[in-house]
Structures are given as C-alpha cells and as structure tokens.
Write an enzyme that holds these catalytic residues in place. Structure first.
Site: not given
Lengths: 370, 370
Positions: B103, B177, B201
């Site tokens: 990511w 993030d 999530k």
C-alpha cells in the site's frame, strides 16, 4: 410494515421500491446462503463478482447501451464528475457548455478549471424556465465535448429530445449529466458520447456514480487526473481499480431487476416505467395548471417528468402547506433553498398513488385556504 | 438466523458486527418512525443530519480526535486518497515517503504524479517483512509531508508506535494511511497531521473514506484538485459539498455506537476492543509459531494485529486447506494474489471465538496432513 409507507418526494437521496428495500433487509445478514452479508464480501470474491456482473448486464439491457460503450461504477457523485469529465475528456482544450439551470452552471464553472470553456447557449435570462433551441447554440469547431444537463433537478427543466450535434455542424461528442432522470426513459446513444449520473435519485444509494462512456473517449486523461478517476484505468479494471462501493452496486442491481420486471399499461421494463412517468407528470402538471392557487413556471415543452417545482402564489402559506402534507404522509416537498417554494420529485420508485395523493392534497389545501 | 454465522476473515470489505447488521435490517424500511429508510433521506433533512452529527461526534470521542482536527467523510477509498492527499498537501513540492509494503508503494507511485517524492526508507530488500527503524529514515528539509502506511493490509506489517518526526528533526506533518487498523487502537494525534482510511475494513461499507486532518493543513490544494476532493471545501461544507455516501455513514455510525458500548476484560470502548485485538493476535501468532507446518514471515516487533498472512510450508495443500476451512465456516482465508498463501484478517468485528476456531482448525488440519 403493516400500514402503507408514506410517499417520499425527496429530490435525492430519494424513495426506493419497497420490494427492493425488503429484499435488502431480508438478505442483510446472509446473502443467498453465502454466510455473509453483501457489505462483508470481498469485491474480488465470486459472490460479489456475480452481483456486479448481473448489475452491469441488467443496466446495459435496460438502457440498451451499445457494445462500444463501457459502463463504469465510480464514486464522487455528479459534483465529482464535474471535474472528472474535463480531466478525462477535455485534453486541456475547448469545451462547449449549455446552461439550463443550477446543475449545468455548476458543471460549467468546475470545467473552467481544466479547459477553455465557452457557453454555447444559456437560459439564464429566462431564469432557467425554458430551453434554448439547439439551432441557436453557438458551438465551436474543435471542442473536445459539449456539456448538457439533460434534466435539471432544481429547476425542473428536461430535454425531451437530446440535441443532434452532428446536424448542428459539431463533431464533438455530447456529454450528458442524466443524474436525475436516468432510467426514467430511453437514451438515444447515437447522440451521446458520455453520460454520467449520481445514483441517489433514480437508482439507489448516494455514493455510487454511473458513467457510460464510448470507448474511443477512453485514454485521454490529463496528467493531473487521479488514477482512481481515470476512465481508462477504471474501465480496464472493470470498475475494480479501487474497491467499488459494493453495497450501493448491490442495491442498484436490485433496482435494475425491479425495473426489468416492472409492468404498466400493457408494457414492461423501461417502456412501462416511462409510460407511468408520463402519466404521473401529466397528472401533477394538470393539477397545478388548473389552479390559480399554485403555479409551475417552466415552459410546457421542457417540463421535467421527474422534478416538479411549484409555488404557492401566497408564499405565507408555505409552512402550513408542508405541515399539512406531512400529516398526510407526503414527505420532503420543500423546494431547494436556492429557488424556494415546493418541489415534488416523482422518480421511478414513487407510485402513481403518491401523485394522486398529492393532487388530492393540492385541491384540499386550496379549498381550505384559497 | 437460528444458527451461528460463519467467521469471515476477508481483508475488506470485511465482517461487520451482527448486531449492527440486524439493526440496519430492522430499520431498512423505516428509520425510527420517520417513514423513510436511511437510503431515502435527503442529506439536508434533519433526520440524516442527526445521523451524521452522531457519527462524527462518536468517531471523535472514540479516537479522541483533538479540536483542531476536522473529520471528513469522503469518497474514492484509499487509492483515491493516494492522489487526493498530494493534491491537497504537497503544494507541488517535496514529499517524503516510507515504503513498508504494497500500500505504501502504491501511495508513493501515485504521489510522484503531483510532487517531488523521495523514498526516505524502504523495507523492500527485506521483502516487506520488517520495519525500517525511524532513526534510519532519510528525511528532507522542507518536505510538505511524510507518508506512512501505518498498517500494511497485504504484508501484515504494522507500526505499533508512530514515528515522532519532530524528534527525527523533521518539521513536516506525518500522513498516515490507517485504512486497515483504524479504530483497532488509539492514535497519537500529537504525531499526526492527517490520517485517512477506507471504511471497508474496520468501519463499514466500501465507498466511504474517513479523513482526519489538522486544520492548518486545509486550504493549500493545487489548482488541479477537483472541488469535491478539496479538503477545505469539504470541511467548510461539513462533508456535504456533494451528496455524501449517506447509507455508509449510517452503518459506520452504528459501528461507532457498537464500539462505544463494547466491553471486554473489564475495559470498555476503544480500550476494550484494543485488548481483544491484542489477545486475538497473540493467540493466532502463537498457533502459527508453535508449528513447523505453517509460517508467518513478519518480524515479531511489527506484526499486524489486524492482518495475519501465513503460509503452509507445503503449498500443494493450499486448496485442501481452504476447502476444509470453508466446510467449518471459516471464510475468505485466501491470501492476496500478489503474495499468495493465506491471510486471516481479524478486524474488530471478528469475535475471539473466530480466532479460536481458526486455531483449532490449524491444529486439526496439520494433524491430518502433517
């Protein structure tokens, strides 16, 4: 629900078919024996892929989208697309825009940040109450596209025929913002290069944006276009470059299935819903026009079948009107703050009975207060 | 549902608390006597405004967000934010990035399109299995921000302490993030300038992005930033510049309320869920480490409490492992395609019993196949 639901005239997010909501409630904890609710599924798993493929296929069938157009499920709504469209299509060059109300004005202003935007026609002098005839549009050679809002949600102005740009001498693709009347009627794709719409009016939950784009328009994004909003990247990944708004796609899919099965006046599917929309709009406009107490100010040839703004001639009665409406189960009739008055949004999912109940209330309120 | 639900280990969209889904199902057609489902409410109406304000307030309370930070509800997910963050914060200048997995690599590559990006540290040589110590980071003077992914969903690497950039000699704000571990533990806001995360999530449905941003970082967007993604415009409009993803905000709000009431090991709220997350992760890593049959390859000091990738040493058994797991009601354990193997995402909503059931299965499968 033992008693009937109130009729909800919200301009968006808006009423949804009761059958769709009931099915969504029933499947919330377990979608078709999968042991998962739809919100809990990986977007890459076979369960959600089947939901996605069904939704895309059904939308393509309902709107008769030709094979050379791609259907994208995106995020950011109409206001997001106001930037995303010029980022993808303008190539930093010329854009022609037609001003017909609040939404096309917003689109035009945002596009100016990315392109040389020219207002080809405007109904501002007429306070957004009529449509400038296509023959009067000042279109430029070499425009990358021409932007039109095909139904103005706030002003209640609708294109009942899309302009034929070729016949007007322009080679540019037509971009339509069809947010507030998508799926209420067919689209003449021979006249369109790209159509976009937020789902929260005629399709489903807010947070899903539908983009239908001709393939030759893909692949020309400006360098500053975020990857997640680059139509080519999104198309190449079947709308799964980033995690799509899965639950909203599921609800949209249920609405598409509801529409496919819809029957009315001997018709079925999109033809049936269009006929009911015609009948609903005719009923409501007739009730307004036959009264000296209310008025709709839009020219008859471009009145929206979806969004009907109207005014009490004596605006001091506005609050009483809304209170009385709510007491009868007629919800969210207050007009947009920018124009005042009332607005009845009578989208696909609002039953004919809802318009009939509103018309009865219009008469009764006038009789008591007129 | 008469029988217990399967345990769903999806990395996202991911399992949600059963109580939340049940309440959403119950309220689908009529939210608290309003006569409307939440999907059908105008985002400007008092019903939805109350849902929005409750959600923002509860999130602020749970994460103890200081008063000088704004909470924004946006769209586009983490991949959208990878562009939206540099569009808003980079001022076209320097950005420092720390690579710790898939990511942060994606974020870094997207930021390069808007700014002069420098990789201050990377664990690539170690195949994303450890964290480069903050003392080794090569931070630059004048960076507009430093980007970190505080939990790598695919690689299973988590920062258990956020870096103190001031102590490292950098005046830049830290951007994290926190998509895949938001609300699993507290955030040290004294070390953070901006945090962003997709909701799918640990919070709710895909299509909602949470941004928590220090007020002094608002108002510096590049000219090419779309208005709908300009943090200042979004903040000034209380996340209603465009129609927000209303139903996703509602579900997130239900999750926030569930978290506030959560109790475990004599604790409540975020402290309780963190303790359960610690216990769940300890149980699962212990089961993996005590076996010669499975392995987790991440350094012990930076193993994620949320995403536990693991491998069968004999990968020919992968399919049999997944089939057997599904038969026991242990769903979506397949690892990300880029790294293979297995992955158990054990987010907030996954019960302790789910991890216990997985540990039992790990032992049983090893006994049968080891």
């Amino acid at each position: 629900m033992s008693q009937p639901r109130p009729f909800n005239f919200s301009a968006g997010p808006a009423t949804l078919p009761e059958e769709v909501l009931q099915q969504a409630a029933d499947e919330m904890l377990d979608w078709q024996g999968s042991g998962m609710g739809v919100m809990e599924m990986s977007h890459r798993g076979r369960e959600f892929i089947s939901i996605y493929e069904q939704a895309v296929g059904d939308l393509r069938e309902l709107l008769q989208v030709p094979a050379n157009f791609r259907i994208l499920f995106m995020q950011g709504g109409g206001l997001g697309e106001n930037a995303i469209v010029p980022l993808n299509l303008s190539r930093g060059g010329k854009v022609d825009a037609v001003i017909t109300g609040s939404w096309s004005t917003k689109s035009t202003n945002e596009a100016k940040r990315y392109a040389d935007v020219h207002v080809a026609a405007s109904n501002l002098a007429d306070r957004h109450r009529s449509l400038p005839p296509a023959s009067s549009w000042q279109l430029r050679d070499g425009a990358s596209y021409v932007h039109v809002c095909s139904n103005e949600t706030i002003d209640g102005v609708e294109f009942h025929e899309l302009p034929d740009l070729k016949a007007l001498g322009s080679a540019a693709p037509l971009v339509i913002d069809f947010s507030s009347h998508v799926l209420s009627r067919p689209v003449d794709w021979s006249r369109v290069g790209l159509a976009f719409g937020g789902a929260q009016k005629n399709i489903g939950p807010a947070g899903l944006t539908i983009v239908v784009v001709r393939e030759d328009l893909l692949g020309h994004a400006l360098p500053s276009c975020p990857s997640a909003f680059d139509y080519k990247i999104v198309a190449d990944a079947d709308s799964m470059f980033n995690t799509p708004p899965t639950y909203s796609i599921y609800i949209a899919g249920l609405v598409f299935q509801w529409l496919k099965k819809f029957e009315y006046a001997g018709k079925s599917g999109l033809a049936a819903i269009e006929q009911r929309n015609i009948d609903k709009a005719a009923l409501l406009y007739a009730a307004l026009d036959s009264s000296q107490f209310y008025e709709n100010r839009v020219a008859a040839n471009c009145r929206s079948r979806m969004n009907v703004p109207f005014y009490l001639r004596d605006e001091r009665l506005n609050d009483a009107f809304l209170t009385g409406a709510k007491a009868r189960g007629l919800l969210q009739l207050k007009g947009h703050k920018s124009v005042g008055g009332m607005r009845a949004s009578i989208y696909n999912a609002l039953p004919l009975e809802g318009v009939q109940a509103l018309c009865t209330y219009l008469k009764d309120f006038e009789a008591q207060n007129g």
